[in-house]
Design an enzyme around this catalytic site. Sequence first.
Site, mmCIF file in Angstrom:
data_model
loop_
_atom_site.group_PDB
_atom_site.id
_atom_site.type_symbol
_atom_site.label_atom_id
_atom_site.label_comp_id
_atom_site.label_asym_id
_atom_site.label_seq_id
_atom_site.Cartn_x
_atom_site.Cartn_y
_atom_site.Cartn_z
ATOM 1 N N GLU A 194 0.847 -1.198 0.000
ATOM 2 C CA GLU A 194 0.000 0.000 0.000
ATOM 3 C C GLU A 194 0.880 1.245 0.000
ATOM 4 O OE1 GLU A 194 -3.329 -0.288 2.846
ATOM 5 O OE2 GLU A 194 -3.108 1.851 3.208
ATOM 6 N N ASP A 219 0.313 5.342 0.599
ATOM 7 C CA ASP A 219 -0.747 6.225 1.099
ATOM 8 C C ASP A 219 -0.419 7.692 1.170
ATOM 9 O OD1 ASP A 219 -2.444 4.113 1.988
ATOM 10 O OD2 ASP A 219 -1.228 3.875 3.783
ATOM 11 N N GLU A 236 -2.645 10.480 3.147
ATOM 12 C CA GLU A 236 -3.845 10.704 3.952
ATOM 13 C C GLU A 236 -3.787 12.122 4.502
ATOM 14 O OE1 GLU A 236 -5.104 6.333 5.556
ATOM 15 O OE2 GLU A 236 -3.741 7.460 6.840
ATOM 16 N N HIS A 276 -0.204 12.896 5.880
ATOM 17 C CA HIS A 276 0.351 11.666 6.450
ATOM 18 C C HIS A 276 0.669 10.725 5.280
ATOM 19 C CE1 HIS A 276 0.089 8.281 9.508
ATOM 20 N NE2 HIS A 276 -0.244 7.601 8.436
#
Length: 291
Positions: free
Chosen positions: A103, A105, A107, A120
């Site tokens: 993954e 990310d 965020e 994040h």
Amino acid sequence: MASYSRVSTVLLIVVLVGSLLMVVTAGDFYEDFDTPWGDDRAQILNNGELLSLSLDQFSGSGTQSRNKYLFAKIDMHLKLVSGNSAGTVTAFYLSSQGSKHDEIDFEFLGNVTGEPYILHTNVFTKGGGGREQQFYLWFDPTEDFHEYSIHWSPQSIIFSVDGTPIREFKNAESIGVPYPSNQPMRIYTTLWNSDDWATQGGRVKTDWTQAPFNASFTNYTLNACVWSSGSSSCSSISSSSTSSNGAWLSEELDTTSQGRLKWVQENWMIYDYCKDPERFIHGEPAECSLS
Ligand SMILES: *[C@@H]1O[C@H](CO)[C@@H](O)[C@H](O)[C@H]1NC(C)=O
Ligand SMILES: *[C@@H]1O[C@H](CO)[C@@H](O)[C@H](O)[C@H]1NC(C)=O
Ligand SMILES: *[C@@H]1O[C@H](CO)[C@@H](O)[C@H](O)[C@H]1NC(C)=O
């Protein structure tokens, strides 16, 4: 030496496989995304150019790409929840499936009016995450659309904001660090409630009197290797009229970009897992010692 081996990895990948389709698409959410979550809280508008996500007490919302990709460069424009966005998290990420998933990310952790969002970032490999880096942004991300890019290639994962790299996670498989290099991922966008942790460590809760909360996505460019019927990696076939030479697949940070990355890390980074000794009793993770 190091750069020679990286180049040869890319060449090998390009040469070895032929069955994957490299595509370049410019921003039609209808074409590339499904809206499996949140019913009409996820809306595709303006002939596919705009995606609007909303969140209320009952549900958040989200999209996922129809295709899976093995390596991609996605430039997405986002405008985040404005006003009191405390407790909300808007996300733009890539993920594979299964218990050993990979993954990548972005965020965006909301905040009370006038206080800064936190951007994040995290990278999961083979089911393991814990590689958080967090940043403040040098602009108000709720006022306008800004470009957030994930560049996932065989050599590295580069996170950028308005073309400025903010984080690089290098492929360090040669020193035993797992790297996302064989599980195809989908692209996801979501808006959901995370007031148990997102804002000031979970102390500030979502103010539901302000709902529905809205975030918008637009003007994305997708350079990617499409995964189909179990075959991996890229050929240099271009599926659309826009031709692609696939340069993105081997692109790395030049000296100027490395300088800007350093500027962001010195001035805007507020958390780095590599510099959090309490978490690593047996020493920092191997990738942390790479420059
Ligand atoms: C919210 O604002 C507070 C106070 O300025 C700050 O400490 C925090 O990092 C900000 N962001 C989030 C997501 O909590
Ligand atoms: C979100 O969008 C809805 C529908 O357009 C609107 O009624 C609502 O006021 C918006 N929410 C905020 C917090 O701006
Ligand atoms: C769309 O994004 C590209 C860069 O990815 C940028 O040059 C262009 O100005 C953007 N267009 C709009 C309408 O925001």
